[in-house]
Design a protein around this motif. Structure first.
Motif, short mmCIF file in Angstrom:
data_model
loop_
_atom_site.label_atom_id
_atom_site.label_comp_id
_atom_site.label_asym_id
_atom_site.label_seq_id
_atom_site.Cartn_x
_atom_site.Cartn_y
_atom_site.Cartn_z
N ASP A 22 -11.94 32.15 4.70
CA ASP A 22 -12.11 33.40 5.45
C ASP A 22 -10.87 33.72 6.28
O ASP A 22 -10.43 34.88 6.34
N GLU A 23 -10.29 32.68 6.92
CA GLU A 23 -9.09 32.90 7.73
C GLU A 23 -7.92 33.35 6.86
O GLU A 23 -7.13 34.21 7.26
N LYS A 24 -7.80 32.77 5.64
CA LYS A 24 -6.72 33.16 4.73
C LYS A 24 -6.88 34.61 4.28
O LYS A 24 -5.91 35.38 4.18
N ASP A 28 -4.19 37.48 4.83
CA ASP A 28 -3.67 38.25 3.70
C ASP A 28 -3.83 39.75 3.94
O ASP A 28 -2.93 40.56 3.63
N THR A 29 -4.99 40.12 4.50
CA THR A 29 -5.23 41.54 4.80
C THR A 29 -4.24 42.06 5.84
O THR A 29 -3.66 43.14 5.69
N HIS A 36 -1.23 44.92 5.40
CA HIS A 36 -1.06 46.08 6.28
C HIS A 36 0.35 46.11 6.85
O HIS A 36 0.98 47.17 6.95
N THR A 37 0.86 44.94 7.21
CA THR A 37 2.21 44.86 7.76
C THR A 37 3.25 45.29 6.72
O THR A 37 4.18 46.04 7.02
N ASP A 38 3.07 44.80 5.51
CA ASP A 38 4.01 45.16 4.43
C ASP A 38 3.97 46.66 4.16
O ASP A 38 5.00 47.31 3.93
N LYS A 39 2.74 47.23 4.19
CA LYS A 39 2.58 48.66 3.94
C LYS A 39 3.27 49.49 5.02
O LYS A 39 3.95 50.50 4.74
N ASP A 40 3.11 49.04 6.29
CA ASP A 40 3.74 49.76 7.40
C ASP A 40 5.26 49.70 7.29
O ASP A 40 5.95 50.71 7.55
#
Length: 338
Positions: free
Chosen positions: A312-314, A318-319, A323-327
């Motif tokens: 769950d933590e992974k 990853d999510t 989001h960071t990569d998309k930004d």
């Protein structure tokens, strides 16, 4: 002769294995925990012991004997402090409700140290109690209370035999005064050894949630008693030489009690580890009772639960990373357009 040599070699091999297992189970932290519980359980425990034995022998005689025995371990100053604790914690007879509530709090307090000792013994045998329910909690407290009554019974037996020995001593003093002291000291040592050994054997037999024969516990109880009596002398010598009471001032009695219980627990845990190694050596059939199971089952459940938690933590990481990569990608696009 070869048989004695073989048994001696086996004994030292068991000692070695017991030491490594003892050290691996972190007896230092567990002994400190039980010493903490014992400090609060001691007044309640002694009140019950004095009441049980005092019913047959007289409370003043019993309390005097306990003070004398404890004084030999940690000094009369600390023993007198314990005696004052017992007097201060005595049940209030003026009110029925105070007496009832006081009695239940007394039982709860007196069994606390054995409750913790039971958990430590289960850990040594690599078993874990199944999910607790009200019935099991009550049974655990009854077992712990039974150990308190065993203490009272052993103390009563000790008082009776001591009185008999004194009568025999007075008789022998008239006939053979030269050997009376030696015989009395020898008989007193055998009495102390037997009573302490019986207490340790009871702890090894009844506290852990395993099905164990009395025969298996006695060798470990004998070793524990021998180590306990040696430690009694060494601790007394240490207290006499270093005088820890002078360092802690007004708190010295509390510190001495904690140290006494702490070192005693270290010895008890080593004796329990030796009992485990002896049972393994003899290929004894030792299995958990109906209220416990091998600790590895619960450990596997914890690992599986931890695995699910890590997945769950992974997923969350990853999510967040996506989001960071998309930004960052959008930011680059905006800069390129400019």
């Amino acid at each position: 002769m070869p048989d004695i040599k073989r048994k001696t070699k086996t004994f030292f091999s068991l000692l070695k294995r017991a030491y490594f297992s003892w050290d691996r189970n972190d007896p230092w932290a567990r002994s400190a925990t039980i010493a903490y519980y014992a400090l609060f359980s001691l007044p309640s425990l002694l009140i019950i012991v004095v009441t049980v034995a005092g019913y047959f022998w007289g409370q003043e005689a019993v309390q005097g004997r306990i003070t004398k025995e404890i004084g030999e371990f940690i000094g009369m100053e600390a023993a007198n402090s314990i005696e004052e604790m017992v007097a201060a914690a005595a049940l209030d007879q003026s009110s029925t409700w105070a007496l009832v509530f006081g009695f239940f709090f007394l039982l709860f307090g007196a069994t606390g140290v054995f409750f913790q000792l039971k958990a430590a013994m289960n850990n040594i045998w690599n078993i874990a109690a199944k999910k607790n329910n009200v019935k099991r909690i009550v049974i655990n407290r009854i077992i712990s209370l039974g150990m308190v009554f065993v203490l009272g019974l052993l103390l009563l037996i000790s008082l009776i035999i001591s009185t008999i020995l004194r009568a025999i001593s007075d008789y022998l003093a008239k006939i053979t005064p030269g050997i009376t002291t030696f015989l009395l000291d020898l008989a007193d040592f055998v009495l102390s050894f037997t009573i302490i050994m019986s207490l340790f054997a009871s702890i090894f037999k009844w506290l852990p949630d395993v099905k164990l024969r009395w025969k298996t516990t006695y060798l470990g109880a004998m070793l524990t008693t021998a180590l306990f009596l040696i430690a009694e002398y060494l601790i007394g010598f240490y207290f006499g030489q270093s005088d820890p009471a002078s360092v802690y001032g007004g708190a010295s009695s509390v510190v001495l009690i904690l140290l006494w219980v702490y070192y005693t627990c270290l010895i008890v845990f080593f004796g329990a580890e030796f009992t485990v190694q002896y049972a393994l050596h003899k290929k004894e059939k030792v299995e958990p009772n109906e209220y416990a199971e091998p600790a590895i089952y619960q450990e596997l459940q914890r690992l599986e639960s931890k695995r699910g938690q890590l997945i769950d933590e992974k997923r969350i990481l990853d999510t967040l990373q996506s989001h960071t990569d998309k930004d960052e990608e959008e930011k680059k696009n905006q800069e390129s357009e400019k």
